[in-house]
Design an enzyme around this catalytic site. Structure first.
Site, PDB file in Angstrom:
ATOM      1  N   LYS A   1       0.649  -1.123   0.364  1.00 35.99           N
ATOM      2  CA  LYS A   1       0.029  -0.211  -0.291  1.00 35.99           C
ATOM      3  C   LYS A   1       0.925   1.020  -0.093  1.00 35.99           C
ATOM      4  O   LYS A   1       1.655   1.244   0.876  1.00 35.99           O
ATOM      5  CB  LYS A   1      -1.631   0.179   1.129  1.00 35.99           C
ATOM      6  CG  LYS A   1      -1.868   0.869   1.217  1.00 35.99           C
ATOM      7  CD  LYS A   1      -2.353   1.507   2.230  1.00 35.99           C
ATOM      8  CE  LYS A   1      -1.611   2.272   3.174  1.00 35.99           C
ATOM      9  NZ  LYS A   1      -1.652   3.590   3.304  1.00 35.99           N
TER      10      LYS A   1
ATOM     11  N   GLU B   1      10.422   1.864   9.714  1.00 31.66           N
ATOM     12  CA  GLU B   1      11.596   2.328   9.806  1.00 31.66           C
ATOM     13  C   GLU B   1      10.797   3.572  10.572  1.00 31.66           C
ATOM     14  O   GLU B   1      10.047   4.353   9.394  1.00 31.66           O
ATOM     15  CB  GLU B   1      12.061   2.504   8.284  1.00 31.66           C
ATOM     16  CG  GLU B   1      12.593   1.466   8.253  1.00 31.66           C
ATOM     17  CD  GLU B   1      14.121   1.083   8.876  1.00 31.66           C
ATOM     18  OE1 GLU B   1      14.565   1.944   8.989  1.00 31.66           O
ATOM     19  OE2 GLU B   1      14.852   0.290   8.668  1.00 31.66           O
TER      20      GLU B   1
ATOM     21  N   CYS C   1      13.999  11.220   5.712  1.00 31.75           N
ATOM     22  CA  CYS C   1      14.999  10.575   7.077  1.00 31.75           C
ATOM     23  C   CYS C   1      15.550  10.536   7.592  1.00 31.75           C
ATOM     24  O   CYS C   1      15.977  10.794   8.886  1.00 31.75           O
ATOM     25  CB  CYS C   1      14.359   9.117   6.699  1.00 31.75           C
ATOM     26  SG  CYS C   1      15.006   8.055   5.965  1.00 31.75           S
TER      27      CYS C   1
ATOM     28  N   GLU D   1      10.851  16.821  14.845  1.00 26.52           N
ATOM     29  CA  GLU D   1      11.256  16.285  13.413  1.00 26.52           C
ATOM     30  C   GLU D   1      10.535  17.216  12.105  1.00 26.52           C
ATOM     31  O   GLU D   1       9.525  17.041  12.162  1.00 26.52           O
ATOM     32  CB  GLU D   1      10.967  14.643  13.361  1.00 26.52           C
ATOM     33  CG  GLU D   1      11.194  14.619  11.072  1.00 26.52           C
ATOM     34  CD  GLU D   1      10.849  13.374  11.052  1.00 26.52           C
ATOM     35  OE1 GLU D   1       9.953  12.697  11.380  1.00 26.52           O
ATOM     36  OE2 GLU D   1      11.690  12.914   9.705  1.00 26.52           O
TER      37      GLU D   1
HETATM   38  P1  NAD Z   1       2.839   8.327   7.586  1.00 25.86           P
HETATM   39  O1  NAD Z   1       2.815   7.551   9.268  1.00 25.86           O
HETATM   40  O2  NAD Z   1       1.903   9.287   8.209  1.00 25.86           O
HETATM   41  O3  NAD Z   1       2.414   7.197   6.748  1.00 25.86           O
HETATM   42  C1  NAD Z   1       3.235   6.329   6.380  1.00 25.86           C
HETATM   43  C2  NAD Z   1       2.192   4.964   5.910  1.00 25.86           C
HETATM   44  O4  NAD Z   1       0.706   4.236   6.891  1.00 25.86           O
HETATM   45  C3  NAD Z   1       1.113   5.818   4.887  1.00 25.86           C
HETATM   46  O5  NAD Z   1       1.721   4.293   3.845  1.00 25.86           O
HETATM   47  C4  NAD Z   1      -0.553   5.508   4.875  1.00 25.86           C
HETATM   48  O6  NAD Z   1      -0.945   5.659   4.639  1.00 25.86           O
HETATM   49  C5  NAD Z   1      -0.149   4.991   6.753  1.00 25.86           C
HETATM   50  N1  NAD Z   1      -0.735   4.832   7.590  1.00 25.86           N
HETATM   51  C6  NAD Z   1      -1.282   5.863   8.396  1.00 25.86           C
HETATM   52  N2  NAD Z   1      -1.484   5.824   9.350  1.00 25.86           N
HETATM   53  C7  NAD Z   1      -1.916   4.566   9.508  1.00 25.86           C
HETATM   54  C8  NAD Z   1      -2.494   3.630   9.848  1.00 25.86           C
HETATM   55  N3  NAD Z   1      -2.678   4.104  11.745  1.00 25.86           N
HETATM   56  N4  NAD Z   1      -1.808   2.496  10.763  1.00 25.86           N
HETATM   57  C9  NAD Z   1      -1.123   1.800   9.197  1.00 25.86           C
HETATM   58  N5  NAD Z   1      -0.988   2.464   8.391  1.00 25.86           N
HETATM   59  C10 NAD Z   1      -1.106   3.765   8.855  1.00 25.86           C
HETATM   60  O7  NAD Z   1       4.488   8.952   7.528  1.00 25.86           O
HETATM   61  P2  NAD Z   1       4.385   9.890   5.965  1.00 25.86           P
HETATM   62  O8  NAD Z   1       3.864  11.558   7.045  1.00 25.86           O
HETATM   63  O9  NAD Z   1       4.074   9.124   5.354  1.00 25.86           O
HETATM   64  O10 NAD Z   1       5.961   9.367   6.565  1.00 25.86           O
HETATM   65  C11 NAD Z   1       7.233  10.954   6.763  1.00 25.86           C
HETATM   66  C12 NAD Z   1       7.787   9.149   7.855  1.00 25.86           C
HETATM   67  O11 NAD Z   1       8.792   8.724   7.332  1.00 25.86           O
HETATM   68  C13 NAD Z   1       8.360  10.695   7.915  1.00 25.86           C
HETATM   69  O12 NAD Z   1       8.481  10.944   9.703  1.00 25.86           O
HETATM   70  C14 NAD Z   1       9.862  10.281   8.137  1.00 25.86           C
HETATM   71  O13 NAD Z   1      11.184   9.936   8.642  1.00 25.86           O
HETATM   72  C15 NAD Z   1       9.954   8.887   8.366  1.00 25.86           C
HETATM   73  N6  NAD Z   1      10.126   8.555   6.951  1.00 25.86           N
HETATM   74  C16 NAD Z   1      11.363   7.076   7.673  1.00 25.86           C
HETATM   75  C17 NAD Z   1      11.985   6.465   7.555  1.00 25.86           C
HETATM   76  C18 NAD Z   1      13.229   5.244   7.915  1.00 25.86           C
HETATM   77  O14 NAD Z   1      13.894   4.449   6.986  1.00 25.86           O
HETATM   78  N7  NAD Z   1      13.019   5.443   8.437  1.00 25.86           N
HETATM   79  C19 NAD Z   1      12.463   6.807   5.297  1.00 25.86           C
HETATM   80  C20 NAD Z   1      11.035   7.138   4.859  1.00 25.86           C
HETATM   81  C21 NAD Z   1      10.375   8.036   5.516  1.00 25.86           C
END
Ligand code: NAD
Length: 477
Positions: free
Chosen positions: A169, A242, A276, A373
């Protein structure tokens, strides 16, 4: 005319009646419609993945590896159309979008080159004991919006190589490129092996709760990661998380200021700061603070910000309105608290979610812009003059993803870097990720790792197989 994209369930277009609009963040125009999958479509995808599992897990590893390599080749073959589509839904410049697509291919290839070891722990006259690594089952993969292709491939590729079937997804903000990859991949994988679903906010939680999914691999914010872990606990799903980061860069006074400022500028503002492992807190020694700040200001003022589809654009918009508003709020908070700005600080007067590259001048350690962040093009510059103090400040964070130390004396920098409480430590560089080394966060930045054999084995269960041999050796006194 905008295109309607299809979800892939069981190797074919899923029949989905509802769709949602996908916006180009550079102009807020609708560029496509993505299927709004819910419980019905998820049930169908999980059923297809479960039905495909026995055949896929018994497919020889070499064939699974070859099919994942074919997926990497397909990304490379379609790189230009995928790049354009990704820029239109994400906003990032074409060169960065190409990097995302080819990065996805690179990771898929790297995982497909890895073998799954069988470890023999005992082999004697009485018994042979070996540890096999067997697939977990159906993997639910949840990807974020900042690097949609690379993040999807860093999950789907190892899961598939290890013999699992997948329900993938993408983020609702950037679903189109991943949906398109799902369509292309139908030519490679047997039906049901790789299913790709898009949906709104409800779909992720439905996946983490679903009893037919055995493992969740999630990349996203730490706040969502906590919800994913809590939800997955109910059915004891395996998880890889992650999560967010707040990487500190520590710059010692002996650096070549123009050269290092340029590298840190790229590491802080690339992808408009939405990485990230972007540099998110910059600690500069007091002796060179003013000089270093001036070099960054010059780079920020010269930056070309615009629509990623236009030639010459180096920095695109913020990817979505929600994130844009969060960043505007962080800027307002900094202003309300009287922090000085060296560059930027005002939203740009044009359609789209644009912010200038913004530098905040030595805010206090407790400032929100330092503690949170930001995940955007706003960088706090912080002064230090004592190494123990700066290491303590760098480590005083809920996050532990990465950190970097910059110095002409690499040994000294390494000695300081070794004191950072992070999953990644970089010396005279930042952000580097290697497909053959583990990548993961300490503290609230994650659980488990991606990349490397360890990342591949995260998609397996250990199975100890002990065979008692027919004729035990006689016991000797
Ligand atoms: P997010 O947490 O809002 O969403 C990530 C994914 O999870 C999306 O597909 C979203 O639809 C889904 N999602 C949202 N709520 C959910 C729930 N309750 N249960 C299951 N799935 C759910 O993150 P984002 O805004 O898309 O990405 C930004 C964040 O990701 C930043 O904090 C960044 O640091 C982190 N990030 C981390 C890494 C890493 O490897 N550590 C890499 C890239 C991004």
């Amino acid at each position: 005319m905008t295109d309607t994209y299809a979800a892939t369930i069981n190797g074919t277009d899923a029949l989905v009646s509802a769709h949602f609009d996908v916006i180009n963040p550079a102009n807020e125009q609708v560029i496509g419609h993505a299927p709004d999958c819910g419980a019905t479509e998820l049930d169908a995808a999980v059923a297809a993945a479960r039905a495909a599992l026995p055949g896929w897990r018994s497919t020889p590893l070499a064939q699974r590896q070859a099919m994942v390599k074919a997926l990497a080749a397909l990304l490379a073959e379609h790189k230009n159309s995928l790049m354009r589509l990704l820029t239109s839904e994400h906003g990032k410049p074409h060169a960065d979008a190409l990097g995302d697509v080819l990065g996805g291919a690179h990771w898929a290839n790297a995982y497909a080159d890895m073998d799954i070891p069988i470890e023999v722990t005992e082999d004697n006259a009485e018994r042979r004991v070996e540890v096999r690594r067997v697939p977990i089952g159906v993997v639910g993969a949840l990807a974020p919006w900042n690097f949609p292709v690379m993040m999807a491939m860093m999950k789907a590729a190892p899961a598939l190589v290890a013999g699992n079937t997948v329900v993938l997804k993408p983020s609702p903000f950037t679903p189109l490129t991943t949906l398109r990859i799902g369509e292309l991949a139908r030519a490679i994988f047997p039906p049901g092996v790789l299913n790709v679903l898009s949906g709104g906010d409800a779909l992720g939680p439905l996946m983490t709760e679903h009893p037919g999914i055995d493992k969740i691999t999630f990349t996203g914010s730490s706040a969502t990661g906590r919800r994913v872990m809590a939800s997955a606990a109910l059915s004891l799903k395996r998880i890889t998380l992650e999560l967010g980061g707040n990487d500190a860069a520590i710059v010692l006074p002996d650096v070549d200021v123009p050269a290092v400022a340029k590298q840190i500028f790229a590491a802080a503002f690339g992808n408009a700061g939405q990485i990230c492992v972007a540099v998110k807190r910059l600690y500069v020694h007091a002796d060179i603070y003013d000089q270093f700040a001036a070099a960054l200001v010059a780079l920020a003022r010269a930056a070309t910000i615009g629509d990623g589809a236009e030639q010459g654009t180096r920095f695109g918009p913020i990817q979505n309105r929600q994130q844009f508003e969060r960043l505007v709020n962080l800027i307002e908070d900094s202003k309300a608290n009287g922090y000085a700005f060296l560059a930027g600080g005002e939203a740009m007067d044009r359609p789209g979610y644009f912010l200038p590259l913004t530098l905040v001048d030595n805010p206090p350690e407790h400032a929100r812009i330092v503690q949170e962040e930001q995940f955007g093009p706003i960088l706090p510059l912080l002064k230090f003059d004592d190494i123990d103090d700066v290491v303590a400040r760098a480590n005083d964070s809920i996050y532990g993803l990465g950190g970097s130390v910059w110095s002409a004396d690499a040994d000294r920098a390494l000695e300081i870097g070794s004191r950072l409480e992070t999953g990644n430590v970089w010396i005279n560089q930042a952000q580097a990720m290697y497909a053959h080394s583990p990548f993961g966060g300490h503290k609230a930045s994650g659980i488990g790792v991606e990349s490397s054999l360890e990342g591949l084995l995260a998609y397996t269960n250990a199975q100890t197989v002990a065979v008692r041999k027919a004729k035990p050796s006689p016991v000797t006194a």
